[in-house]
Motif scaffolding. Structure first.
Motif, PDB file in Angstrom:
ATOM      1  N   LYS A 123       7.029   5.512  -1.714  1.00 41.26           N
ATOM      2  CA  LYS A 123       7.994   4.858  -0.829  1.00 41.26           C
ATOM      3  C   LYS A 123       7.701   3.368  -0.872  1.00 41.26           C
ATOM      4  CE  LYS A 123       9.769   4.505   3.873  1.00 41.26           C
ATOM      5  NZ  LYS A 123       9.696   4.996   5.278  1.00 41.26           N
ATOM      6  N   TRP A 124       8.726   2.570  -1.138  1.00 41.91           N
ATOM      7  CA  TRP A 124       8.506   1.130  -1.270  1.00 41.91           C
ATOM      8  C   TRP A 124       9.508   0.347  -0.423  1.00 41.91           C
ATOM      9  CZ3 TRP A 124      13.064  -0.646  -2.957  1.00 41.91           C
ATOM     10  CH2 TRP A 124      13.800   0.121  -3.862  1.00 41.91           C
ATOM     11  N   THR A 125       9.131  -0.878  -0.130  1.00 39.68           N
ATOM     12  CA  THR A 125       9.982  -1.807   0.608  1.00 39.68           C
ATOM     13  C   THR A 125      10.035  -3.121  -0.153  1.00 39.68           C
ATOM     14  OG1 THR A 125       9.388  -0.818   2.742  1.00 39.68           O
ATOM     15  CG2 THR A 125      10.334  -3.031   2.792  1.00 39.68           C
ATOM     16  N   VAL A 126      11.223  -3.636  -0.361  1.00 41.32           N
ATOM     17  CA  VAL A 126      11.406  -4.954  -0.972  1.00 41.32           C
ATOM     18  C   VAL A 126      11.945  -5.885   0.099  1.00 41.32           C
ATOM     19  CG1 VAL A 126      13.732  -4.351  -1.799  1.00 41.32           C
ATOM     20  CG2 VAL A 126      12.504  -6.254  -2.854  1.00 41.32           C
ATOM     21  N   TYR A 127      11.528  -7.151   0.084  1.00 41.29           N
ATOM     22  CA  TYR A 127      11.868  -8.036   1.199  1.00 41.29           C
ATOM     23  C   TYR A 127      11.818  -9.499   0.802  1.00 41.29           C
ATOM     24  CZ  TYR A 127       6.802  -7.851   1.112  1.00 41.29           C
ATOM     25  OH  TYR A 127       5.479  -7.866   0.684  1.00 41.29           O
ATOM     26  N   VAL A 128      12.479 -10.300   1.627  1.00 40.53           N
ATOM     27  CA  VAL A 128      12.346 -11.756   1.612  1.00 40.53           C
ATOM     28  C   VAL A 128      11.966 -12.143   3.029  1.00 40.53           C
ATOM     29  CG1 VAL A 128      13.487 -13.976   1.248  1.00 40.53           C
ATOM     30  CG2 VAL A 128      14.089 -12.021  -0.187  1.00 40.53           C
ATOM     31  N   ARG A 129      10.894 -12.886   3.205  1.00 37.87           N
ATOM     32  CA  ARG A 129      10.386 -13.218   4.536  1.00 37.87           C
ATOM     33  C   ARG A 129       9.939 -14.672   4.585  1.00 37.87           C
ATOM     34  NH1 ARG A 129       4.749 -13.361   4.931  1.00 37.87           N
ATOM     35  NH2 ARG A 129       3.589 -12.504   3.161  1.00 37.87           N
ATOM     36  N   GLY A 130       9.720 -15.165   5.797  1.00 39.26           N
ATOM     37  CA  GLY A 130       9.095 -16.463   5.950  1.00 39.26           C
ATOM     38  C   GLY A 130       7.644 -16.386   5.539  1.00 39.26           C
ATOM     39  N   ALA A 131       7.055 -17.516   5.170  1.00 41.14           N
ATOM     40  CA  ALA A 131       5.673 -17.521   4.691  1.00 41.14           C
ATOM     41  C   ALA A 131       4.719 -16.939   5.727  1.00 41.14           C
ATOM     42  CB  ALA A 131       5.247 -18.936   4.324  1.00 41.14           C
ATOM     43  N   LYS A 132       5.041 -17.096   7.009  1.00 42.30           N
ATOM     44  CA  LYS A 132       4.244 -16.501   8.083  1.00 42.30           C
ATOM     45  C   LYS A 132       5.083 -15.486   8.852  1.00 42.30           C
ATOM     46  CE  LYS A 132       1.203 -20.511   8.652  1.00 42.30           C
ATOM     47  NZ  LYS A 132       0.683 -21.532   9.595  1.00 42.30           N
ATOM     48  N   ASN A 133       6.025 -14.870   8.153  1.00 38.83           N
ATOM     49  CA  ASN A 133       6.895 -13.838   8.705  1.00 38.83           C
ATOM     50  C   ASN A 133       7.840 -14.367   9.773  1.00 38.83           C
ATOM     51  OD1 ASN A 133       7.784 -11.182   8.504  1.00 38.83           O
ATOM     52  ND2 ASN A 133       6.607 -10.543  10.291  1.00 38.83           N
ATOM     53  N   GLU A 134       8.235 -15.646   9.645  1.00 36.25           N
ATOM     54  CA  GLU A 134       9.191 -16.219  10.591  1.00 36.25           C
ATOM     55  C   GLU A 134      10.605 -15.703  10.296  1.00 36.25           C
ATOM     56  OE1 GLU A 134       6.260 -19.581   9.430  1.00 36.25           O
ATOM     57  OE2 GLU A 134       7.449 -18.032   8.423  1.00 36.25           O
ATOM     58  N   ASP A 135      11.468 -15.857  11.277  1.00 34.79           N
ATOM     59  CA  ASP A 135      12.867 -15.472  11.161  1.00 34.79           C
ATOM     60  C   ASP A 135      13.595 -16.466  10.251  1.00 34.79           C
ATOM     61  OD1 ASP A 135      15.429 -14.597  11.468  1.00 34.79           O
ATOM     62  OD2 ASP A 135      15.652 -15.288  13.534  1.00 34.79           O
ATOM     63  N   LEU A 136      14.176 -15.977   9.159  1.00 34.75           N
ATOM     64  CA  LEU A 136      14.894 -16.835   8.225  1.00 34.75           C
ATOM     65  C   LEU A 136      16.398 -16.862   8.496  1.00 34.75           C
ATOM     66  CD1 LEU A 136      13.096 -15.948   4.855  1.00 34.75           C
ATOM     67  CD2 LEU A 136      12.758 -17.975   6.289  1.00 34.75           C
ATOM     68  N   GLY A 137      16.834 -16.218   9.574  1.00 31.26           N
ATOM     69  CA  GLY A 137      18.253 -16.161   9.898  1.00 31.26           C
ATOM     70  C   GLY A 137      18.939 -17.509  10.039  1.00 31.26           C
ATOM     71  N   PRO A 138      18.286 -18.544  10.598  1.00 32.12           N
ATOM     72  CA  PRO A 138      18.949 -19.840  10.706  1.00 32.12           C
ATOM     73  C   PRO A 138      19.251 -20.496   9.357  1.00 32.12           C
ATOM     74  CG  PRO A 138      17.154 -19.689  12.292  1.00 32.12           C
ATOM     75  CD  PRO A 138      17.033 -18.506  11.377  1.00 32.12           C
ATOM     76  N   VAL A 139      18.626 -20.015   8.301  1.00 25.09           N
ATOM     77  CA  VAL A 139      18.830 -20.595   6.967  1.00 25.09           C
ATOM     78  C   VAL A 139      19.607 -19.640   6.057  1.00 25.09           C
ATOM     79  CG1 VAL A 139      17.699 -21.572   4.939  1.00 25.09           C
ATOM     80  CG2 VAL A 139      16.685 -21.889   7.214  1.00 25.09           C
ATOM     81  N   ILE A 140      19.201 -18.385   6.035  1.00 21.79           N
ATOM     82  CA  ILE A 140      19.787 -17.397   5.125  1.00 21.79           C
ATOM     83  C   ILE A 140      20.804 -16.531   5.875  1.00 21.79           C
ATOM     84  CG2 ILE A 140      19.293 -15.435   3.626  1.00 21.79           C
ATOM     85  CD1 ILE A 140      16.547 -16.614   3.118  1.00 21.79           C
ATOM     86  N   LYS A 141      21.989 -16.400   5.296  1.00 19.46           N
ATOM     87  CA  LYS A 141      23.049 -15.599   5.907  1.00 19.46           C
ATOM     88  C   LYS A 141      22.939 -14.138   5.498  1.00 19.46           C
ATOM     89  CE  LYS A 141      28.073 -15.330   6.437  1.00 19.46           C
ATOM     90  NZ  LYS A 141      29.372 -15.939   6.058  1.00 19.46           N
ATOM     91  N   ARG A 142      22.727 -13.873   4.215  1.00 18.17           N
ATOM     92  CA  ARG A 142      22.572 -12.501   3.743  1.00 18.17           C
ATOM     93  C   ARG A 142      21.802 -12.502   2.427  1.00 18.17           C
ATOM     94  NH1 ARG A 142      27.888 -13.724   2.537  1.00 18.17           N
ATOM     95  NH2 ARG A 142      28.506 -13.493   0.341  1.00 18.17           N
ATOM     96  N   VAL A 143      21.265 -11.322   2.091  1.00 18.76           N
ATOM     97  CA  VAL A 143      20.515 -11.144   0.849  1.00 18.76           C
ATOM     98  C   VAL A 143      21.045  -9.898   0.149  1.00 18.76           C
ATOM     99  CG1 VAL A 143      18.258 -10.682  -0.175  1.00 18.76           C
ATOM    100  CG2 VAL A 143      18.448 -12.248   1.772  1.00 18.76           C
ATOM    101  N   ILE A 144      21.260 -10.018  -1.157  1.00 20.15           N
ATOM    102  CA  ILE A 144      21.691  -8.875  -1.962  1.00 20.15           C
ATOM    103  C   ILE A 144      20.543  -8.472  -2.886  1.00 20.15           C
ATOM    104  CG2 ILE A 144      23.297  -8.053  -3.727  1.00 20.15           C
ATOM    105  CD1 ILE A 144      25.418  -9.841  -2.583  1.00 20.15           C
ATOM    106  N   PHE A 145      20.124  -7.213  -2.784  1.00 19.17           N
ATOM    107  CA  PHE A 145      19.087  -6.655  -3.648  1.00 19.17           C
ATOM    108  C   PHE A 145      19.771  -5.782  -4.700  1.00 19.17           C
ATOM    109  CE2 PHE A 145      17.094  -7.278   0.503  1.00 19.17           C
ATOM    110  CZ  PHE A 145      15.941  -7.972   0.175  1.00 19.17           C
TER     111      PHE A 145
END
Length: 235
Positions: free
Chosen positions: A41-63
């Motif tokens: 079982k795996w998880t792929v992700y994009v996160r802040g360097a310290k796991n901060e909320d990236l919502g104010p910058v990134i609208k959506r991500v397509i994997f």
């Protein structure tokens, strides 16, 4: 370091906003629950360097997953920008970042290879310790819009220059942060600018040491050729 082109009408000239991000995968071996088609079982992700909320910058991500998955194009519209699946094989993800309208109108494409098995193949796989592969990057937005700057100037995930109008109160507010708790955070790698600079310095030292070694080998070979060359004598 990536620098997507930003396109807005009201911009701050000669200003750069930098957003450190981490993208990667965490893969857990299923052990006794593993089957031929679903071993991890795996998880792929994009996160802040310290796991901060990236919502104010990134609208959506397509994997973009491997074509063997049902609906291989997965769209995540809000943070956390991640998805989890089960499978048995390793493959390369295409990860496309789409930014908020006042940030940038161009998408940023990243690539990451899913790794399920540890480097040390001699040992047995563990169901408790996952295989973690992460990459650190910084997205730079030159001449940002005024609205973007105003929204993120105290956000902990964003590096912004200190403007003359910034108050000490706003700077203190940034320290409070907007770091998100995450069930996988214990496995996340720790990235910082100092760590990255240290890695670069170590890499430069290794390259220099390798160059010195090659030079010594070349000098030794030249010396051996001089010794083995027959000397000419006058008859």
């Amino acid at each position: 370091m990536h620098s997507p082109k930003e396109n807005t009408s009201k911009r701050l000239k000669d200003v750069e906003i930098s957003v450190p991000i981490v993208y990667g995968t965490i893969a857990f071996y299923l052990g006794r629950r593993a089957s031929e088609s679903q071993s991890h079982k795996w998880t792929v992700y994009v996160r802040g360097a310290k796991n901060e909320d990236l919502g104010p910058v990134i609208k959506r991500v397509i994997f973009q997953l491997h074509p063997s998955f049902n609906n291989p194009t997965r769209v995540v519209e809000s943070p956390p920008f991640e998805l989890s699946e089960c499978g048995w094989g390793e493959f390369e993800f295409a990860i496309s970042l789409f930014f908020q309208p006042d940030v940038c109108d161009k998408q940023l494409d990243l690539y990451h290879h899913l790794k399920l098995y540890p480097e040390d193949e001699s040992g047995l796989q563990s169901t408790k310790k996952p295989v973690v592969i992460e990459s650190y990057d910084e997205i730079v937005f030159p001449d940002p819009s005024e609205s973007f700057f105003a929204r993120v100037q105290t956000h902990p995930a964003v590096i912004v220059p200190q403007m003359p109008t910034s108050s000490s109160e706003n700077i203190n507010e940034k320290k409070k942060g907007d770091t998100k708790d995450h069930q996988l955070s214990q496995w996340f790698m720790n990235f910082s600018e100092a760590d990255e600079l240290l890695k670069l310095a170590e890499a430069q030292q290794q390259v220099q040491a390798h160059m010195h070694k090659l030079k010594r080998q070349l000098c030794l070979m030249d010396g051996l050729r001089q010794i083995s060359r027959p000397s000419s004598t006058d008859e």
